[in-house]
Design a protein around this motif. Structure first.
Motif, PDB file in Angstrom:
ATOM      1  N   VAL A   1       0.824  -1.212   0.000  1.00 56.61           N
ATOM      2  CA  VAL A   1       0.000   0.000   0.000  1.00 56.61           C
ATOM      3  C   VAL A   1       0.865   1.272   0.000  1.00 56.61           C
ATOM      4  CG1 VAL A   1      -1.702   1.327   1.327  1.00 56.61           C
ATOM      5  CG2 VAL A   1      -2.043  -1.121   0.944  1.00 56.61           C
ATOM      6  N   PRO A   2       1.801   1.453   0.937  1.00 56.10           N
ATOM      7  CA  PRO A   2       2.624   2.658   0.854  1.00 56.10           C
ATOM      8  C   PRO A   2       3.511   2.698  -0.392  1.00 56.10           C
ATOM      9  CG  PRO A   2       3.344   1.253   2.686  1.00 56.10           C
ATOM     10  CD  PRO A   2       2.043   0.710   2.187  1.00 56.10           C
ATOM     11  N   GLN A   3       3.990   1.590  -0.864  1.00 56.92           N
ATOM     12  CA  GLN A   3       4.816   1.619  -2.081  1.00 56.92           C
ATOM     13  C   GLN A   3       4.023   2.194  -3.254  1.00 56.92           C
ATOM     14  OE1 GLN A   3       7.539  -1.510  -3.224  1.00 56.92           O
ATOM     15  NE2 GLN A   3       7.515  -2.432  -1.184  1.00 56.92           N
TER      16      GLN A   3
ATOM     17  N   ALA B   1       8.680  -2.637  -8.094  1.00 59.36           N
ATOM     18  CA  ALA B   1       8.386  -2.747  -6.657  1.00 59.36           C
ATOM     19  C   ALA B   1       8.866  -4.090  -6.147  1.00 59.36           C
ATOM     20  CB  ALA B   1       6.886  -2.606  -6.405  1.00 59.36           C
ATOM     21  N   LEU B   2       9.412  -4.089  -4.946  1.00 58.92           N
ATOM     22  CA  LEU B   2       9.994  -5.298  -4.351  1.00 58.92           C
ATOM     23  C   LEU B   2       9.291  -5.582  -3.019  1.00 58.92           C
ATOM     24  CD1 LEU B   2      12.372  -7.306  -4.920  1.00 58.92           C
ATOM     25  CD2 LEU B   2      13.771  -5.891  -3.422  1.00 58.92           C
ATOM     26  N   GLY B   3       9.047  -6.848  -2.728  1.00 55.86           N
ATOM     27  CA  GLY B   3       8.226  -7.191  -1.570  1.00 55.86           C
ATOM     28  C   GLY B   3       8.971  -7.475  -0.285  1.00 55.86           C
ATOM     29  N   SER B   4      10.321  -7.445  -0.303  1.00 51.34           N
ATOM     30  CA  SER B   4      11.064  -7.733   0.931  1.00 51.34           C
ATOM     31  C   SER B   4      12.471  -7.142   0.828  1.00 51.34           C
ATOM     32  CB  SER B   4      11.119  -9.239   1.178  1.00 51.34           C
ATOM     33  OG  SER B   4      11.610  -9.505   2.490  1.00 51.34           O
TER      34      SER B   4
ATOM     35  N   VAL C   1      10.982  -1.453   2.827  1.00 43.48           N
ATOM     36  CA  VAL C   1       9.967  -2.506   2.936  1.00 43.48           C
ATOM     37  C   VAL C   1       9.805  -2.915   4.407  1.00 43.48           C
ATOM     38  CG1 VAL C   1       9.302  -4.814   2.189  1.00 43.48           C
ATOM     39  CG2 VAL C   1      10.553  -3.308   0.616  1.00 43.48           C
ATOM     40  N   ILE C   2      10.946  -3.101   5.063  1.00 43.29           N
ATOM     41  CA  ILE C   2      10.902  -3.493   6.483  1.00 43.29           C
ATOM     42  C   ILE C   2      10.297  -2.370   7.322  1.00 43.29           C
ATOM     43  CG2 ILE C   2      12.303  -4.174   8.451  1.00 43.29           C
ATOM     44  CD1 ILE C   2      14.048  -5.676   6.634  1.00 43.29           C
TER      45      ILE C   2
ATOM     46  N   GLY D   1       9.600  -6.550  10.509  1.00 42.55           N
ATOM     47  CA  GLY D   1       8.386  -5.832  10.872  1.00 42.55           C
ATOM     48  C   GLY D   1       7.855  -6.239  12.231  1.00 42.55           C
ATOM     49  N   THR D   2       8.009  -7.495  12.554  1.00 42.51           N
ATOM     50  CA  THR D   2       7.518  -7.999  13.835  1.00 42.51           C
ATOM     51  C   THR D   2       8.486  -7.666  14.973  1.00 42.51           C
ATOM     52  OG1 THR D   2       6.503  -9.849  12.643  1.00 42.51           O
ATOM     53  CG2 THR D   2       6.733 -10.081  15.040  1.00 42.51           C
TER      54      THR D   2
END
Lengths: 452, 452
Positions: free
Chosen positions: A118-120, A227-230, A235-236, A272-273
């Motif tokens: 969403v923010p990306q 866009a990259l997912g990790s 991303v973090i 993130g956790t």
């Protein structure tokens, strides 16, 4: 049973800023290097495929980064996510431990990936970008980016590894429902795809090839970004909503974890956790163990080399300072497709190197056994990736029982397994096997690490 | 956007009793009749396959029936479910209407069915039953009963219509994860199954056949009972947690619906959602429309006959006083498999007959169009069944726009569509068609209604 089963947070208590651990790390990772010049990359090197809003987040050392209201508005569709007290799992394990799990599978994409998608998309839209290109393996990231693009009205093209495109059609359908164009990769739509197909018309594809196609697509069109997912810092950063909410929820029941656990592929779910708790550990001296659970078939943090390596197979990306198995390492085909990555987040790698976080590797049959125990106690069928965290939590709970201590365990259930049911079939049929680590392949891959 | 997106309820505010509309109906349905003697059935007729706890709930006229603490404990794994304000759907429709939806897909079974599966298993266990047998079509009910049996430690055998067993293996896997034995029906495990297979070894099965197998299985073993997922009074009673919670949640934002909508197959989803509001309408004179959304290919309430009919195809069950298309009516193969039932709940049928509730029938292409609008606005991919309610809500919202009135609309999103994605593929490929009602077949089926 005095304590409630789900600890909820009101929408108005959702975090208003993401936490940036770069502000507090004792040692920052060495900077990313340009793949050609081997010099530190600057904003200009990244701007052909990323918006400045995200490039800024990649390097900022501000502790808090405000979450734009437009992003919060979308987050509110499913956030704050519930924190569950696993009463029934505790009973099944007969443990004095208190087990809590944050449930990110509650997102409409089915995983935590939507927190950064969403923010990306928001920052890309803000800078006039009309279209995003990305790659996806099993499809979790492709689904999340498709949803986010749909919410903001951007076009989205996903290069999906061909073998998954055909074997896992459900997530492809989800992407298409949200309006994305999905190509089986290698495809005829890029030079790199055509080159692969020319050499091998029957190529089943790989994440490395799909990344090359998506980057080429984005670099070749002015209206399109990648866009990259990790892996990357921004991303973090976005994923820290998970840990920030969990801390607030635990405070509501006067609890603080002895151990925080998440599974780890590229590191965004774990970061993130755990990073909001790493803050307590670094800055306030809190005694909390931070445990990254990875597959023993792809043990980046427990068996990898700490140094520079490329993020992709072809060597297009900047060199990242991280734990790596070597970009040419070929992990066996485990069911947790999202954890089959040769490298890891530089931020997390540095924290593991510095002893602030630790990693444990597990074989998939043990992981599925714990997944079944969890599903039967708590009702939710977990994703194979998330089940690595469950297995680590079960081990911690049994250790607490052994020690007779009422330890507090927190883990993140990063996604549900409703689209991974064929993997459960394999397990139930007794056909799931543990792949040994291909030691020779690993040795060869580590020999070929880039010289810097 | 001043009002929040999700209206949550604390666990301690979860309803402590189910609402029984039989206490308040102006006219009760005529009693069920024994299929042989055509005399009203008594408890002794039902006790070979149902526990007394449920038989009592089938006939009680007490307004409130206490929810046992053991059931509440399991409910708390996912209840109270959220009530969403559909801000983004309202914007997409450009309507002044306020649209709220209750989300029952948040249950670990993925639908509202778990609300009744849990108490059904509880009462069976309490009376010493060790094993339940049931039938399932697409699998929603089979999954819910499997989960509930697992929670209470009962064995569960599910006769799953053979064509679904092979075409929809995901829900079969879910049942097996929770320990159920799942047979493709017709099976070799019952006399009725063997008889069908002898006549037609390639039979694809039907819900009617699967019911016969499950009832035969339950009737033949002292430790085994039968369980049904809809139609009966006690099933609807259990589902009223949906509407009771929704009322409480709407009160929190000072809202009251002008219209309450739910999809309708056997009636438990609609009854569970709407009956607590029917109470307001009957007892307090509230002006609220109660709309049951059904498929035009199986229009029980809008085109059926009001009278006695069997609940199953073979004619084993008691005769129920209800709207029916005739037990031999063969609905076309629409994607909303859960709405392909020839009859309907006697309670709901009576309320429709008395003008307290109303029904509307929709073709599936229009339903899928609304499902897509909903998914793209709110993120959640809805089950084809639930999408009938979405379509009715969209129509109400557009009518409010036409009238320029800020009406309040509530619907129940009874389940997610993550295991129904092949149906979306058909829609996206442009291959979804509206089946005309088979008028000749309906005429013939209505001619064969039993004489009472």
């Amino acid at each position: 049973m005095s304590e409630k089963t789900k600890i909820l947070l009101k929408e108005k208590h959702m975090p208003k800023a993401w936490y940036n651990i770069m502000a507090d790390m004792p040692n920052l990772p060495k900077p990313p290097l340009h793949p050609g010049t081997k010099q530190p990359v600057g904003p200009d090197d990244l701007s052909p495929i990323f918006p400045m809003g995200l490039i800024g987040q990649e390097v900022t050392q501000e502790r808090w980064v405000e979450i734009p209201e437009e992003v919060q508005e979308i987050y509110r569709l499913w956030r704050p996510t519930p924190l569950h007290r696993a009463h029934r799992l505790e009973k099944a394990l007969d443990t004095p431990a208190k087990i809590y799990y944050k449930y990110e599978g509650a997102s409409p994409a089915g995983s935590h990936k939507l927190n950064t998608a969403v923010p990306q998309v928001y920052y890309n839209k803000k800078e006039g970008i009309k279209r995003l290109a990305t790659e996806t393996g099993a499809g979790q990231w492709g689904v999340a980016l498709s949803q986010a693009c749909n919410f903001f009205g951007l076009e989205c093209t996903v290069y999906m590894v061909k073998v998954s495109y055909h074997q896992k059609p459900y997530r492809r359908t989800m992407m298409q429902i949200f309006g994305s164009e999905v190509f089986a990769s290698p495809s005829e739509h890029t030079n790199s795809g055509r080159a692969i197909l020319k050499a091998d018309p029957d190529s089943l594809g790989s994440l490395g090839i799909a990344i090359s196609e998506a980057v080429e697509d984005a670099a070749g069109r002015g209206d399109t970004n990648y866009a990259l997912g990790s892996v990357l810092n921004h991303v973090i950063l976005h994923q820290t909503v998970i840990g920030l909410e969990a801390k607030e929820q635990l405070e509501k029941v006067d609890a603080y974890p002895d151990v925080v656990i998440a599974c780890c592929g590229g590191g965004s779910n774990f970061g993130g956790t755990a990073f909001p708790f790493a803050y307590d550990k670094i800055v306030k001296g809190a005694k909390v163990k931070l445990v990254a659970a990875e597959p023993s078939a792809c043990p980046t943090l427990t068996r990898g080399h700490f140094g520079y390596d490329f993020g992709d197979v072809a060597g297009f990306t900047p060199l990242l300072w991280m734990y790596t198995l070597g970009k040419e390492f070929m992990p066996p085909g485990i069911h947790a497709g999202g954890l089959r990555y040769h490298g890891d987040s530089p931020l997390l790698s540095q924290l593991v190197h510095d002893g602030i976080a630790e990693a444990r590797a597990f074989g998939q049959t043990a992981v599925f056994e714990s997944a079944l125990v969890f599903a039967k106690s708590e009702g939710i069928i977990p994703a194979p990736e998330s089940s690595h965290a469950i297995h680590a939590a079960v081990q911690e709970a049994l250790a607490a029982k052994e020690a007779g201590e009422a330890r507090t365990i927190l883990f993140n259930l990063s996604g549900h397994g409703l689209l991974d049911l064929p993997s459960y079939d394999t397990y139930l049929e007794g056909k799931l096997i543990d792949y040994p680590l291909p030691e020779e392949n690993l040795k060869e891959a580590l020999k070929k690490l880039p010289q810097v």
